[in-house]
Design a protein around this motif. Structure first.
Motif, PDB file in Angstrom:
ATOM      1  N   ALA A  63       0.834  -1.213   0.000  1.00  0.00           N
ATOM      2  CA  ALA A  63       0.000   0.000   0.000  1.00  0.00           C
ATOM      3  C   ALA A  63       0.862   1.254   0.000  1.00  0.00           C
ATOM      4  O   ALA A  63       0.642   2.181   0.791  1.00  0.00           O
ATOM      5  CB  ALA A  63      -0.948  -0.012   1.205  1.00  0.00           C
ATOM      6  N   ILE A  64       1.830   1.313  -0.911  1.00  0.00           N
ATOM      7  CA  ILE A  64       2.737   2.458  -1.024  1.00  0.00           C
ATOM      8  C   ILE A  64       2.240   3.352  -2.167  1.00  0.00           C
ATOM      9  O   ILE A  64       2.078   2.879  -3.298  1.00  0.00           O
ATOM     10  CB  ILE A  64       4.178   1.989  -1.300  1.00  0.00           C
ATOM     11  CG1 ILE A  64       4.686   1.127  -0.145  1.00  0.00           C
ATOM     12  CG2 ILE A  64       5.110   3.178  -1.503  1.00  0.00           C
ATOM     13  CD1 ILE A  64       6.033   0.506  -0.397  1.00  0.00           C
ATOM     14  N   PRO A  65       2.005   4.617  -1.902  1.00  0.00           N
ATOM     15  CA  PRO A  65       1.489   5.511  -2.960  1.00  0.00           C
ATOM     16  C   PRO A  65       2.598   5.992  -3.893  1.00  0.00           C
ATOM     17  O   PRO A  65       2.920   7.176  -3.956  1.00  0.00           O
ATOM     18  CB  PRO A  65       0.887   6.676  -2.158  1.00  0.00           C
ATOM     19  CG  PRO A  65       1.720   6.728  -0.914  1.00  0.00           C
ATOM     20  CD  PRO A  65       2.104   5.301  -0.598  1.00  0.00           C
ATOM     21  N   GLY A  66       3.192   5.066  -4.641  1.00  0.00           N
ATOM     22  CA  GLY A  66       4.283   5.404  -5.540  1.00  0.00           C
ATOM     23  C   GLY A  66       3.812   5.730  -6.942  1.00  0.00           C
ATOM     24  O   GLY A  66       2.625   5.636  -7.274  1.00  0.00           O
ATOM     25  N   LEU A  67       4.770   6.071  -7.794  1.00  0.00           N
ATOM     26  CA  LEU A  67       4.444   6.523  -9.144  1.00  0.00           C
ATOM     27  C   LEU A  67       3.998   5.368 -10.034  1.00  0.00           C
ATOM     28  O   LEU A  67       3.102   5.537 -10.870  1.00  0.00           O
ATOM     29  CB  LEU A  67       5.667   7.217  -9.751  1.00  0.00           C
ATOM     30  CG  LEU A  67       5.422   8.145 -10.935  1.00  0.00           C
ATOM     31  CD1 LEU A  67       4.465   9.263 -10.557  1.00  0.00           C
ATOM     32  CD2 LEU A  67       6.735   8.726 -11.426  1.00  0.00           C
ATOM     33  N   GLY A  68       4.613   4.194  -9.892  1.00  0.00           N
ATOM     34  CA  GLY A  68       4.224   3.066 -10.723  1.00  0.00           C
ATOM     35  C   GLY A  68       2.802   2.629 -10.468  1.00  0.00           C
ATOM     36  O   GLY A  68       2.014   2.417 -11.401  1.00  0.00           O
TER      37      GLY A  68
END
Length: 599
Positions: A257-262
């Motif tokens: 649940a990481i709000p990254g770009l990918g």
């Protein structure tokens, strides 16, 4: 210089144009996807869909939409999300900061692991007069073949759920970066370590090592010189890994649940939220071009004036003599894989036995059953053709394309950087929109982006080959372009690039399976190793055999690839100059201006 910059601009504009046309390329109505993302329970009536099209500008056509978005960029405006109605800029810049932080931590893990895998070769090569011994390096191959999402799941289960050492999900708190960085950094570091370990023996076999040892230079200093000798052709791969850790971490970002770009780009593509998708792809392209510029500067710093002065001999990898243990291990592993595949082909992979759900291995089901009661051995055997064979075919295609494009280094440098910055999942969505979902579409999507690392490796080696002093002697003797290419350039370029391509077979198998899981490959219930991993991941604690079987298949595929690479002298033909050239004796030519007449 102008030609290279123009190539980058043209390639970047082409990618942005393809992304901008995505709503018009897909075979589904974008208005339906946007309506479902906004209001999950609302009926897609003609009036509601017409309102969505009018609000988002879909009725205006693609060119008007792209022009409006480009005009906003000139004022620092990334547009407004079609789904949330909020400005895109804050969300994508925040996701970029998160991805860069995760990338830095993962890169640290990768560099440490790459150094550990090549430490033994560095130590032996710096102390031994005859150069380092060439090994298969199966440890690195197995680590490189492990899926990122499998590593992430195992790490989360053991260190977060059971031991409670780190948070299981979330971002921003202390320790949240550790597990995702390990899951992403271990496969990347294993690949870099294998490439480094493959190149170091060539440096230690050169005459300067004997000279420095005879003069009493400390082994640590010799090792540093050897590293500087082999890093220039490997730095482009390092740049590719850096960009891949940012845009290609979709599975890991989703799991934790990481709000990254990918993950943001994937969610936007699935929801047809074009402004968010365009902003994400634009930032990834800018990042890829920036990393490419840093890599070029680092290569020029490490090489210095050698390429221009003709003082840089081409690296010649010592021709390894595989021992009996290597041949025995390769034969045993290949026979075991073939036996498992044949045994699985004799069973029905689609038969469902609801009474035997998640059954443990037994005589009836040697590898157990999955969550639906299907035989794991059967699905493993039938999935081998869809996964391993297709990956091998894609590898062959990308090898040919990568070498051909890499030999045109001056013309295609910008294209390589732009293609590398495009996440494979986004490429899969674009290709699926054009050709439709299916096994062939997934293979084409992976091939569209998978040639770039091989082309970068080829271009780096080709640049050094053109600066090798032996070419001057060949030109003086009247050698033509074709002779120089076949007898002098390709013999130094092809062997390491082929070994690099073989190392990527498990990764391509995973990429194909990931697209299939997203609905862009072969439709379920067709068996694929990656889909087997994804489908059975929720049952990893109750039925670990359902996950271990496909994971062991991928790891064995990677180990077999490296073992076959160690047997290369018996499996691959040698070009032109034979064994003496591979031992490093082919560069004893008069020095002069390099590259004259070289294609």
């Amino acid at each position: 210089m102008r030609r290279t910059v123009a190539g980058r601009l043209v390639a970047a504009l082409g990618v942005l144009l393809a992304v901008g046309l995505l709503p018009w390329l897909t075979r589904t109505d974008p208005a339906r996807a946007i309506l479902h993302a906004r209001y999950a329970d609302r009926e897609p009536t003609p009036e509601a869909l017409a309102a969505i099209r009018a609000e988002t500008g879909l009725d205006d056509g693609p060119l008007h939409t792209l022009a409006r978005w480009a005009g906003g960029l000139l004022h620092g405006d990334f547009g407004t999300s079609w789904v949330s109605g909020l400005p895109v800029g804050p969300d994508v810049t925040g996701a970029l900061g998160t991805s860069l932080t995760l990338m830095g931590a993962s890169l640290l893990v990768a560099v440490v692991l790459a150094g550990a895998l090549s430490f033994r070769t560095l130590r032996e090569g710096a102390r031994a007069l005859g150069g380092a011994r060439v090994r298969a390096g199966t440890t690195g191959a197995v680590l490189a073949a492990l899926p990122e999402f499998l590593l992430a799941s195992v790490l989360a289960t053991v260190f977060a759920v059971q031991l409670g050492w780190f948070p299981a999900i979330g971002w921003g708190e202390g320790g949240t970066v550790v597990l995702p960085a390990l899951a992403m950094g271990l496969p990347a570091g294993a690949l870099l370590g294998r490439l480094l370990d493959d190149a170091l023996p060539a440096a230690f076999a050169e005459p300067w090592v004997r000279t420095t040892v005879a003069h009493g230079m400390p082994p640590a200093r010799i090792a540093r010189h050897a590293l500087r000798r082999v890093l220039p052709p490997l730095l482009p791969q390092f740049g590719f890994v850096v960009v891949g850790l940012t845009g290609g971490a979709v599975a890991v970002e989703t799991l934790f649940a990481i709000p990254g770009l990918g993950g943001t780009a994937l969610d936007a593509a699935l929801a047809q939220d074009l402004p968010v998708l365009q902003a994400c792809v634009l930032l990834l392209l800018v990042l890829g071009l920036a990393v490419g510029a840093v890599v070029r500067a680092a290569r020029r710093f490490l090489i210095g004036p050698a390429l221009d002065a003709g003082a840089l001999p081409a690296l010649r990898r010592p021709r390894p003599e595989p021992g009996r243990g290597t041949r025995w291990a390769a034969g045993t592993l290949a026979a075991l894989l073939v036996a498992v595949v044949v045994a699985g082909l004799l069973r029905d992979p689609l038969h469902v036995d609801s009474a035997a759900r998640l059954a443990a291995p037994s005589a009836a089901h040697p590898l157990g059953t999955d969550g639906l009661g299907r035989d794991v051995l059967a699905r493993l055997g039938h999935g081998a053709a869809r996964t391993a064979v297709t990956a091998a075919g894609v590898t062959a295609v990308t090898l040919v394309v990568g070498v051909a494009v890499g030999l045109l280094a001056r013309w295609t440098e910008g294209l390589r950087e732009v293609v590398n910055a495009l996440p494979p999942v986004i490429a899969g969505l674009i290709v699926a929109g054009i050709a439709g979902p299916g096994a062939w579409g997934a293979a084409a999507a992976v091939a569209v982006v998978a040639w770039a690392p091989l082309a970068a490796h080829t271009a780096a080696l080709y640049e050094e080959e053109r600066a090798a002093t032996h070419l001057e002697g060949a030109v003086a003797l009247g050698a033509g372009r074709r002779h120089l290419l076949l007898k002098h350039v390709l013999p130094g370029v092809l062997p390491p690039v082929v070994r690099h391509a073989v190392l990527r077979v498990p990764a391509l198998a995973l990429a194909l399976a990931s697209l299939g899981f997203l609905g862009l490959g072969a439709a379920p219930p067709a068996p694929e190793w990656g889909r087997m991993l994804s489908e059975n991941m929720p049952y990893v604690e109750r039925a670990p055999w359902a996950v271990l079987a496909p994971a062991a298949g991928l790891a064995s595929l990677g180990a077999l690839a490296v073992l076959l690479g160690a047997l290369r002298p018996r499996l691959l033909p040698r070009f032109g100059r034979g064994a003496a050239y591979e031992r490093g004796a082919g560069d004893a030519q008069p020095a002069g201006r390099p590259g004259a007449g070289v294609p």
